[in-house]
Design a protein around this motif. Structure first.
Motif: not given
Length: 113
Positions: A26-31, A68-69, A89-91, A97-100
């Protein structure tokens, strides 16, 4: 094992595996801003089906955690709440992502053995 029980067990384990990745997904799609249903459709198109009953509580939780906002878009006949990554959220997304990537690299090595 009974084939029905085996299938049930498989589905249960698969659900656990997916549950562990939903936040990062979900985070990956909310840029860019997305509302709930648009996110459901987007993820489904990308081969990751998510039920609305799973997604909406997750979006509220991530917003409460300040990842998220949100803002309401009321200029159409149907008001929609849009979500987007906050600075926190970006951080967090970059860290996860790096951990993944590290975890999948390690898992590839383990599963090759």
């Amino acid at each position: 094992m009974d084939p029905k029980k085996e299938e049930d067990l498989y589905q249960s384990l698969l659900q656990e595996l997916r549950r562990g990745t939903i936040v990062l997904t979900v985070l990956s799609q909310l840029h860019t801003p997305q509302y709930g249903y648009s996110l459901v459709v987007l993820l489904e198109k990308k081969g990751i089906p998510v039920e609305a009953g799973t997604l909406y509580p997750l979006l509220r939780r991530l917003e409460k955690q300040t990842l998220l906002e949100s803002h309401w878009h009321t200029e159409t006949s149907k008001p929609r709440k849009y979500y987007q990554l906050s600075e926190t959220g970006k951080k967090m997304y970059e860290n996860l992502r790096n951990e993944w990537f590290q975890m999948t690299k390690n898992m590839e090595e383990i599963l090759k053995e």
